[in-house]
Design a protein around this motif. Structure first.
Motif, PDB file in Angstrom:
ATOM      1  N   ALA A 135      18.547  17.056  50.485  1.00  0.00           N
ATOM      2  CA  ALA A 135      17.817  17.453  49.276  1.00  0.00           C
ATOM      3  C   ALA A 135      18.812  17.869  48.203  1.00  0.00           C
ATOM      4  O   ALA A 135      19.865  18.443  48.493  1.00  0.00           O
ATOM      5  N   PHE A 136      18.442  17.554  46.964  1.00  0.00           N
ATOM      6  CA  PHE A 136      19.270  17.868  45.797  1.00  0.00           C
ATOM      7  C   PHE A 136      18.416  18.595  44.770  1.00  0.00           C
ATOM      8  O   PHE A 136      17.311  18.157  44.457  1.00  0.00           O
ATOM      9  N   GLY A 137      18.932  19.707  44.238  1.00  0.00           N
ATOM     10  CA  GLY A 137      18.205  20.458  43.227  1.00  0.00           C
ATOM     11  C   GLY A 137      19.175  21.070  42.248  1.00  0.00           C
ATOM     12  O   GLY A 137      20.367  20.762  42.257  1.00  0.00           O
TER      13      GLY A 137
ATOM     14  N   LEU B  85      21.690  18.011  54.723  1.00  0.00           N
ATOM     15  CA  LEU B  85      22.530  18.188  53.536  1.00  0.00           C
ATOM     16  C   LEU B  85      21.702  18.762  52.392  1.00  0.00           C
ATOM     17  O   LEU B  85      20.716  18.163  51.973  1.00  0.00           O
ATOM     18  N   SER B  86      22.098  19.933  51.907  1.00  0.00           N
ATOM     19  CA  SER B  86      21.463  20.516  50.723  1.00  0.00           C
ATOM     20  C   SER B  86      22.527  20.690  49.647  1.00  0.00           C
ATOM     21  O   SER B  86      23.579  21.269  49.911  1.00  0.00           O
ATOM     22  N   MET B  87      22.231  20.193  48.453  1.00  0.00           N
ATOM     23  CA  MET B  87      23.208  20.266  47.368  1.00  0.00           C
ATOM     24  C   MET B  87      22.519  20.745  46.093  1.00  0.00           C
ATOM     25  O   MET B  87      21.358  20.435  45.846  1.00  0.00           O
TER      26      MET B  87
ATOM     27  N   THR C  73      16.302  27.752  40.603  1.00  0.00           N
ATOM     28  CA  THR C  73      15.578  28.619  41.540  1.00  0.00           C
ATOM     29  C   THR C  73      14.320  27.944  42.087  1.00  0.00           C
ATOM     30  O   THR C  73      13.927  28.215  43.213  1.00  0.00           O
ATOM     31  N   GLY C  74      13.712  27.074  41.311  1.00  0.00           N
ATOM     32  CA  GLY C  74      12.512  26.368  41.767  1.00  0.00           C
ATOM     33  C   GLY C  74      12.784  25.437  42.934  1.00  0.00           C
ATOM     34  O   GLY C  74      11.852  24.967  43.598  1.00  0.00           O
ATOM     35  N   ASP C  75      14.066  25.150  43.193  1.00  0.00           N
ATOM     36  CA  ASP C  75      14.439  24.253  44.298  1.00  0.00           C
ATOM     37  C   ASP C  75      14.851  25.005  45.570  1.00  0.00           C
ATOM     38  O   ASP C  75      15.135  24.378  46.597  1.00  0.00           O
ATOM     39  N   GLN C  76      14.946  26.335  45.475  1.00  0.00           N
ATOM     40  CA  GLN C  76      15.497  27.099  46.596  1.00  0.00           C
ATOM     41  C   GLN C  76      14.795  26.794  47.930  1.00  0.00           C
ATOM     42  O   GLN C  76      15.449  26.505  48.932  1.00  0.00           O
TER      43      GLN C  76
ATOM     44  N   ALA D  98      15.254  13.992  49.329  1.00  0.00           N
ATOM     45  CA  ALA D  98      14.411  14.521  48.253  1.00  0.00           C
ATOM     46  C   ALA D  98      15.257  14.946  47.066  1.00  0.00           C
ATOM     47  O   ALA D  98      16.278  15.623  47.240  1.00  0.00           O
ATOM     48  N   PHE D  99      14.835  14.565  45.876  1.00  0.00           N
ATOM     49  CA  PHE D  99      15.586  14.858  44.653  1.00  0.00           C
ATOM     50  C   PHE D  99      14.686  15.522  43.618  1.00  0.00           C
ATOM     51  O   PHE D  99      13.689  14.931  43.182  1.00  0.00           O
ATOM     52  N   ASP D 100      15.042  16.742  43.240  1.00  0.00           N
ATOM     53  CA  ASP D 100      14.434  17.325  42.052  1.00  0.00           C
ATOM     54  C   ASP D 100      14.764  16.424  40.868  1.00  0.00           C
ATOM     55  O   ASP D 100      15.766  15.704  40.897  1.00  0.00           O
ATOM     56  N   GLN D 101      13.930  16.443  39.833  1.00  0.00           N
ATOM     57  CA  GLN D 101      14.235  15.597  38.672  1.00  0.00           C
ATOM     58  C   GLN D 101      14.920  16.357  37.524  1.00  0.00           C
ATOM     59  O   GLN D 101      16.095  16.132  37.227  1.00  0.00           O
TER      60      GLN D 101
END
Lengths: 352, 352
Positions: A272-274, A294-296, A277-280, A80-83
């Protein structure tokens, strides 16, 4: 067999002749090694830092040996990738908000009574400082007025025309060119290893639909974003269509990210990549799954090549893509990797 | 070349020798033609009727010639399938409702005060006739009590254990064996031609997640169904998890089907299959798109091999999978194809 032996003999003779040239390795060896490394490196825009190593090791561990505890069966490979701020530039303002501001004149033309009403009056004034000071409530009003009330297909057409022509002021380039090359390489690497790549954005799902396939190689159905309701109806010729409604169905921010992931995927991601704070919660949820996860999180610490903002680590504070010191501590504590744009990324944009 | 010519000469000699046996074609010709047809037929469980021809022609027209007006680019190939009554048996009761009724004792054990409260008291009585008469409101109460309030992962585990063991009474087989073989062939045919196949069901999205991949070859992320909200939280060890809430997010029936398709796909399907009034809007929406579209609706008119219900065409009326005469007329008027189980399907189940 005799022919093969004869070839073997000839080859040995040639190798012997080459060995008689002691300068050869010194001349070509280094260049050869470099070329080989580049060809084998799926992340050429990354410096060789712990962040890059973490990504490569994660891919290796989850996909190469089915008997390993870290192995993830292909049907469960979800990343999952935040944009905004993770895949493309979000400063000085989210691209979708720029789109909405640009659309205000069109909306006011259709509803002239809005011209003297706030916040539309401020937007029409063109006063950049005043616009930058609009409250979240003002922005929500503008988003509702410019993103809803029309046929879904009309919205797609309008948004596409805008994204194909509007340009960012700093680089004078299309917004879709302001995607981070290192992250494009990460998307490709995950997909090459059987992961389905998803965008999980606080931005509007329908807006991202317009370009996700072309820009990121991510089809519409793998875009999860903030979504409003739509209403089914018929036009004057009886043809069915959907109208975008000012009714929030999914606020894909904070806890809404894991909730949206469940709604549209039904699986906890393995990576997941973010960047804010909205990705926490998405990063926590991902990292909290069983097995290797993996969280980055991307830290914008490169004012020269892109932007610098936090306020983590003493970077300037911002309302757009806030990365607090508390989030930074959380990342350290929870085993997420922090990606420093400045130190981890050799190149930021493909056009550099 | 000389070697090839010599082979050609030998072949001609052999063919000449075979031609001297006039009985050969009569002996093997018919069998050979039959075997060749079966090998080439992607829908062997369908009789050669207009419904089958419509499917084959649709696939041919949308995928074979990129210069044709009917051609659909691969990224737009979306086909939507209702589940209950379209892909598997829904009578005498939707499988998920049977699951919920079976779970009532577990729920009552945890909350003993429900034992004397309706509708739980009736379910516990085991009185089949009384249970069959429960109102829609009663059923909704049972669904809420049995499908919500737990960790999403616990729900998946419980539903999986049930679906792997519970059996339908008429056939004494697992519910997952009661899938229609002709529709399994349609799913495979669409996928073999680059279509993404989606389930679009009025049933619970999470319930179908449990078996969709294994039973239909459709991954969780391609299941759209009625969906409740989930809430993000942390267990006592601080591990993040999602709780299923009794809050309706998407009622994936009637107009909710095209609305759900937009939410989770973002494209109008090119083909859709349904069987009841709850599918009308999806079939209209699909057929109403530009270019070639295919909408098909299954009529359960085979009491002997499966069930017969309508009330369309004078078939018995039902609350489960209602197919009204008005819907039948709509299908005729709108160019949808009606699939008659009795006439169009050579075989209904794989175990026949």
């Amino acid at each position: 067999m005799s022919s093969k032996d004869s070839d073997g003999l000839n080859r040995r003779k040639m190798l012997g002749a080459l060995a008689a040239l002691p300068a050869l390795p010194a001349l070509f060896g280094a260049k050869l090694a470099e070329a080989q490394t580049a060809a084998a490196d799926p992340l050429p825009s990354w410096n060789r830092t712990p962040a890059k190593v973490a990504i490569l090791e994660f891919i290796q561990a989850t996909t190469s040996d089915p008997s390993s505890a870290a192995f993830v069966p292909p049907e469960k490979r979800v990343a999952a990738f935040d944009q905004d701020g993770t895949l493309w530039v979000e400063h000085p303002m989210y691209t979708q908000v720029v789109y909405c501001l640009d659309r205000v004149p069109v909306v006011v033309k259709a509803k002239p009574e809005l011209a003297d009403a706030e916040p539309f009056k401020t937007v029409l004034s063109g006063d950049v400082e005043a616009i930058a000071k609009l409250s979240m409530h003002d922005l929500e009003e503008i988003l509702a007025a410019t993103l809803t009330g029309m046929d879904v297909d009309d919205f797609y057409d309008e948004a596409k025309a805008w994204i194909d022509s509007a340009k960012d002021r700093r680089w004078n380039r299309l917004y879709t060119e302001l995607v981070y090359q290192p992250m494009q390489e990460v998307l490709s690497l995950f997909r090459a290893n059987g992961f389905k790549t998803y965008i999980v954005t606080g931005g509007g799902q329908d807006f991202v639909h317009v370009y996700s396939d072309r820009v990121y190689g991510i089809p519409r159905e793998q875009v999860i974003g903030t979504a409003g309701g739509v209403t089914y109806g018929y036009d004057k010729d009886g043809r069915p269509f959907l109208t975008k409604e000012p009714k929030l169905l999914l606020n894909d921010n904070f806890a809404g990210k894991p909730e949206g992931i469940h709604l549209e995927i039904g699986r906890r991601p393995h990576a997941a990549f973010g960047n804010s704070t909205g990705d926490q919660q998405m990063l926590e949820y991902t990292r909290g799954g069983h097995g290797l996860r993996l969280s980055m999180i991307v830290l914008h610490d490169d004012a020269k090549r892109e932007y610098a903002y936090g306020p983590a680590q003493g970077l300037p504070d911002t309302r757009v893509g806030t990365f607090t010191q508390a989030l930074y501590e959380e990342a350290k504590k929870s085993g997420w990797f922090i990606i420093s744009m400045k130190n981890d990324w050799k190149r930021i944009f493909a056009f550099e």
